[in-house]
Enzyme design. Sequence first.
Site, short mmCIF file in Angstrom:
data_model
loop_
_atom_site.label_atom_id
_atom_site.label_comp_id
_atom_site.label_asym_id
_atom_site.label_seq_id
_atom_site.Cartn_x
_atom_site.Cartn_y
_atom_site.Cartn_z
N PHE A 1 0.81 -1.23 0.00
CA PHE A 1 0.00 0.00 0.00
C PHE A 1 0.83 1.27 0.00
O PHE A 1 0.37 2.31 0.47
CB PHE A 1 -0.99 -0.01 1.18
CG PHE A 1 -1.81 -1.25 1.26
CD1 PHE A 1 -2.75 -1.53 0.27
CD2 PHE A 1 -1.63 -2.18 2.27
CE1 PHE A 1 -3.51 -2.70 0.30
CE2 PHE A 1 -2.37 -3.35 2.31
CZ PHE A 1 -3.31 -3.62 1.33
N GLU B 1 7.39 1.21 -0.35
CA GLU B 1 7.99 1.86 -1.53
C GLU B 1 9.41 2.30 -1.19
O GLU B 1 10.33 2.09 -1.98
CB GLU B 1 7.15 3.05 -2.00
CG GLU B 1 7.74 3.68 -3.26
CD GLU B 1 6.85 4.73 -3.92
OE1 GLU B 1 5.63 4.74 -3.68
OE2 GLU B 1 7.39 5.55 -4.68
N ARG C 1 1.82 15.83 -5.42
CA ARG C 1 0.60 15.15 -5.86
C ARG C 1 -0.63 15.79 -5.20
O ARG C 1 -1.69 15.85 -5.81
CB ARG C 1 0.67 13.64 -5.62
CG ARG C 1 -0.43 12.88 -6.34
CD ARG C 1 -0.21 11.37 -6.33
NE ARG C 1 0.62 10.88 -7.41
CZ ARG C 1 0.18 10.57 -8.64
NH1 ARG C 1 -1.11 10.67 -8.92
NH2 ARG C 1 1.01 10.14 -9.55
N ALA D 1 2.35 4.23 -7.85
CA ALA D 1 1.63 5.17 -8.69
C ALA D 1 0.59 4.47 -9.58
O ALA D 1 0.20 5.00 -10.62
CB ALA D 1 2.61 6.00 -9.54
N GLU E 1 -4.96 2.78 -7.10
CA GLU E 1 -5.23 3.84 -6.12
C GLU E 1 -6.57 4.57 -6.29
O GLU E 1 -7.20 4.92 -5.29
CB GLU E 1 -4.09 4.88 -6.17
CG GLU E 1 -2.76 4.35 -5.71
CD GLU E 1 -1.62 5.28 -6.13
OE1 GLU E 1 -1.30 5.31 -7.32
OE2 GLU E 1 -1.08 5.98 -5.26
N1 MTE Z 1 -3.69 -3.99 -3.55
C1 MTE Z 1 -3.28 -4.93 -2.67
N2 MTE Z 1 -3.99 -6.06 -2.55
N3 MTE Z 1 -2.17 -4.73 -1.89
C2 MTE Z 1 -1.43 -3.58 -1.98
O1 MTE Z 1 -0.43 -3.43 -1.27
N4 MTE Z 1 -1.17 -1.38 -3.06
C3 MTE Z 1 -1.86 -0.29 -3.75
C4 MTE Z 1 -2.61 -0.81 -4.97
N5 MTE Z 1 -3.40 -1.95 -4.62
C5 MTE Z 1 -1.84 -2.57 -2.90
C6 MTE Z 1 -2.99 -2.84 -3.69
C7 MTE Z 1 -0.97 0.78 -4.19
S1 MTE Z 1 -0.52 1.94 -3.08
C8 MTE Z 1 -0.53 0.88 -5.47
S2 MTE Z 1 0.41 2.18 -5.99
C9 MTE Z 1 -0.86 -0.15 -6.47
O2 MTE Z 1 -1.64 -1.19 -5.92
C10 MTE Z 1 0.46 -0.70 -7.03
O3 MTE Z 1 0.26 -1.73 -7.91
P1 MTE Z 1 -0.15 -1.52 -9.45
O4 MTE Z 1 0.66 -0.36 -9.96
O5 MTE Z 1 0.21 -2.79 -10.08
O6 MTE Z 1 -1.60 -1.22 -9.47
N1 HPA Z 2 3.31 8.14 -7.00
C1 HPA Z 2 3.67 7.09 -6.25
N2 HPA Z 2 4.88 6.86 -5.87
C2 HPA Z 2 5.84 7.71 -6.25
C3 HPA Z 2 5.54 8.83 -7.03
C4 HPA Z 2 4.20 9.05 -7.43
O1 HPA Z 2 3.85 10.03 -8.11
N3 HPA Z 2 6.68 9.48 -7.24
C5 HPA Z 2 7.64 8.79 -6.58
N4 HPA Z 2 7.14 7.72 -5.99
MO1 MOS Z 3 1.29 3.38 -4.12
S1 MOS Z 3 1.12 4.77 -2.64
O1 MOS Z 3 1.90 4.58 -5.25
O2 MOS Z 3 2.68 2.54 -3.56
#
Ligand code: MTE
Ligand code: HPA
Ligand code: MOS
Length: 936
Positions: free
Chosen positions: A228, A232, A310, A510, A711
Site C-alpha cells: 500500500f 515503496e 501530488r 503510482a 489507487e
Molecule cells: N492492492 C493490494 N492487494 N495490496 C497492496 O499493497 N497497493 C496499492 C494498490 N493496490 C496494494 C494494492 C498501491 S498503493 C498501489 S500504488 C498499487 O496497488 C500498485 O500496484 P499496481 O501499480 O500494479 O496497481
Molecule cells: N506516485 C507514487 N509513488 C511515487 C511517485 C508518485 O507520483 N513518485 C515517486 N514515488
Molecule cells: Mo502506491 S502509494 O503509489 O505505492
Amino acid sequence: MTLVGRPVPHESARGHVTGEALYTDDLLGRLPGLLHAWPVLAPHAHARLVRLDVSAATNEPGVLTVLTADDVRGEGDTGPTRHDEPLFPAEVMFHRQPVAWALADTLEGARRGAARVVAEYEELPAILTIQDAIAGESFLAPPLRLARGDLGVMTTSALRFEGELSIGGQEHFYLETQSALAWIDETGGVVVQSSTQHPSETQEIVARVLGLARHQVTVECLRMGGAFGGKETQANTWAAIAALGAAKTGRPVRVRLTRALDMSLTGKRHPYLARYVAGFSATGELEAVRLWLWSDGGWSLDLSEPIMWRSLFHCDNAYHLPAVEAIGRVCRTHKTSQTAFRGFGGPQAMVVIEEVMTQAAHRLGLPPHVVRERNFYRESDTTQYGQTVEGADRLRTIWSTLGETSAFERRRAQVDAFNRAHLHVKRGLAITPAKFGISFTAAFYNQGSALVLVYRDGSVQVNHGGTEMGQGLFTKIRQIAADSLGVPAEWIRLMPTRTDKVPNTSATAASAGTDLNGAAVDDACRQIAGRLSAVAAGHLDCDPSAVRFAGGVVSARGRSIPFADLCESAYRERVPLFAQGFYRTPDIHFDPAAGRGRPFHYFAYGAAVSEVEVDGFTGAYRFLRTDILQDVGDSISPVIDRGQIEGGFVQGVGWLTLEELLWDDRGRLATGGASTYKLPSWTEVPEIFQVDFLPRAAQPGVISGSKAVGEPPLMLAISVREALRDAVKSFSTGSNSPPVTFDSPATPERIFFAIQEARLRNTPTARMPAAPATGLARLNAADCADFVAALGWVFEGSPWVAERVWSQRPFTSLEALHTSMVSEVARASREEQLQLLCAHPDLGERARAMSDASLDEQAGAGLGGLSPEGHRGLQELNAEYRRKFGFPFLYAVKGSTPDQILDALVRRLPRSGEEEFAEALAQVSRIARFRLEEGV
Ligand code: MTE
Ligand code: HPA
Ligand code: MOS
C-alpha cells in the site's frame, strides 16, 4: 480465445488461501545458521545519544554481536531521496528509533541482548504537531506552489468563506509486516530477500551501506502480503540491517518487525492541516480558491516532497478552478517518517476541495451534488498546472449513469422522508467524483523493463520490474504475455522479481505497475513472436505477417504448427528465443519552477454514491449502501479490478471514518496495535455494495486499452464522509442551519459532537455562544487546543493568533492578552494579515457565511435594520472599497450608529492602500478587544 479481459482468478489465489504462497519470512527455515535481529529502541522522541555501551549484550547466551555505526563500511544512511536517515543515529529523531541491533541465534536471545545494551540520552525538545512545526518554522522542504488566474475576483464573489480542516494519517497495516533475509552467497555476493515494492532501490541502499557496487547485491521479492505504499521506500532500512549483519557475521540474518515494532517504526500516510478561502457565485460556481496545505512529514524527507506535489496536482479533484493558489509545506516533526500510501497525497487534497464544495452548497442552500456538477471540468479545460483534461466527458457520463443506476434522486426523497419520520436516527446520502492522475510525477520513473525467456519446449519464463503485493499485477502480466505469444496461461511462469534479471527498475507504485511492466513484457513477447513468425513463415510457406499465434498453435493459410515445435525449430535455426522489453511513457513532463506541464499520461475517473445511517445518541453509524462506477478502460482482469475497487474503497472508508492515529505529548504512538487502532472489517463493508465499470472505455495509448486501478477507488470513500455530513445536517432543523464541519477521520465521537452542535442550532434564538465564557484563570491553565478553542474566534477566522500567544501564558489581565494577540498580528506575514482582514464579512452582509460574533455585533449596531435602499447603498460602497483595497471595509461597529459607520466608510474610501491596510488592522484590534471583554 484471448485471456486479456477474462475474469481469471488471482494467480496466487489458491496459494493465499492454502498457505502455499510463500512470503519473505517463510524462507527462514531454508537458511542454516540463521541469526535473528532485534533493535535497541530509544525511549525519547528527540534526544542526543551520549553513551552507547554494547559490551554486556554478548554475555547473554546466544547473542553473537551488536550492530553499531562501527560496523558500517559504506555510508551509514538509508535516506532514499536526501541522505538524511542515519542507520545508527547520534541524534534520536523519533520515539523508539533504533540505535543499535542485537544479533542472536534466537529471536528471544536477540531481545535479551538488546535489553542489555546500555544507552544514555540527553533529552531534547520535540516538535510533535503540525502547529508546533509551523510556529517553530520546522520544515523539511521549501514551499511548493501551484497557481493560476486572478485571485482578486474573490473579493467580489457573492459567497466568500474560509475554513480549516485537519486530516488524520493512516497506518498501512499490511498483513505481512516489514521483513528481510540476507546472506552471503557462494560467490561472495550479497543476496537479500525483501518484502519491498522497489527492489532496485533496496539494492541501491544495501550497496550504499555495505560500501559495495550494485552488481554485488541481488535483491529478490517473491511477493508481499500487502504494501500500500508502505514498502515503496521503507523496506530498505530492514534490508540494510539484515545485509549488514550478514556481511559482519558471514551468517544469514533475518529482520522481521513485529506488528508493534512495525507500527512504531515505519511511516504512515501524512496527516494534513489545511486552510482555505473560497469565493463562489450565488449559483454555486467556484470563482477562486486559496489553499494552504501542511503535511506532517515526520523526521526525514522520504517521499514527502513528491507526495505534496501530488496533493497540489489533486487539489482540483474533478473541478475546474479558474483562479487558484495552492501552497504546500512539509513539516518536520519528531515522529516516524511519513511515506507513500495509496493515493500518495492526492486523497488529502481531494478531501479539502470536497469540503469546500459541500461548505459552499450548505451556505448557498444548494444541494451539494448540484454544486459539484456545476464545477466539473469540461473537455479541453486545463488543470491548474496546464494539462488538458482529456476524458472529462467520461466523468459526466459516469456521474449521470451512476445517478440513474443508484436511483439517486428517488433515494434522496426516501432519505428525506426517513429523516422527517425519525428524530434520533438520520440517514445521509452523497455522491462524489474522483479524478486521479496516472504516472509517477517525476517523469524518469515512468519506465518499465522485462526479460522474457522462451524455452525449446514452448514454456515461458517472464521476468519484469514490477512486484506483486496482492494487487494482481502478475495475473495481468500473465494474461498479457499469454495473449502476445498465443499460448495458454499455464505455459507462462511468472518469476519472482529480482534485480539480477531486470535492473534499474522503478518502484511498483503510482498504480502504474501494469501500464509500465505490462507494456514492457508485451514488447519483449512481440519481438520473440516476430522472430518466430519469420521461422514459421518458412514452415507454413507464407508471408511472416500472415502468421497467427493462438491457443498454443501457430497458423497461417489454414495450416498450423504447435508453438513448442516452432520453438524447437527456431532453436535449431539459431534464432534467439528470449528478449528484453522496454516501455517509456510518452509525452510527460513537468517543470516544478513554473508549475506547468503534463505530468500525467491520463486520468482515471470514477464516482460513488454512499448512504449511511447515523445514531443521534452515540454518533455510531452504519454503511447501508455504496454504488461505484469506475473507469478502468478495457479491463484486463475484471475480477482483479473489482477487488481493487472494493478493497481500495474500504481502505479509504477506514481512513476517513475509523482509523485514528494518536501520539501522546511525548511523541509516543498511542495507537500502536489493532486493539487501539480500528481497522475496517466485514461490518464496515456497505450492506449493499454495487461495483461497475464504465463500459466501452478503451484508453488509447495504454496496454490493452486498460487503465490503472490500484489507487483511484480509495478516493471514492469521500462519498461516505459526505454522506455522514449529510446525515448530521439533518439533525438540525432550523431553516438556515449552518454548514456542518468536522475534521477527519469522522469517527463516531466526532460525528456525535457534530450532531450536538447541529442540534444546538435548532431553535433560531438559542445559538452557540461565540465562545464559552472562560475566565482568565482557566485560559491560563488551558492546553493549546482548549485555548485556541476558547479564543480562536477573537480574530475572525484566524485561530493562529490564539495559537501563537498560547505559549506566552500566564496573562495577568485581559489587556495583556489583547496586547500579545495584537503584536502577534503585527508580526505576522503580510499574507496572513491580509487573510485575517479578508476573513471578515462585509458590514451589513446577510449571507450566512458570517460568524455568530459578527452577526451579533452588526445587529447591535443597527445594521440588521437598514432599509433596503440603505442596505443597497452600503453594499455598493462595500464593493467599491473592496475593489480598491482588496479587503473588506473594517470598522469596530460596537456602540456606533449606522450613520456613523457609513460616514467612516465614505471618509476612508479616498485614502491610500497602505493607510487603509494599517487602519483595517487597527480596527481588527479594536474588534478583538470588544470580543475579549464580552467573551472571557
Ligand atoms: N492492492 C493490494 N492487494 N495490496 C497492496 O499493497 N497497493 C496499492 C494498490 N493496490 C496494494 C494494492 C498501491 S498503493 C498501489 S500504488 C498499487 O496497488 C500498485 O500496484 P499496481 O501499480 O500494479 O496497481
Ligand atoms: N506516485 C507514487 N509513488 C511515487 C511517485 C508518485 O507520483 N513518485 C515517486 N514515488
Ligand atoms: Mo502506491 S502509494 O503509489 O505505492
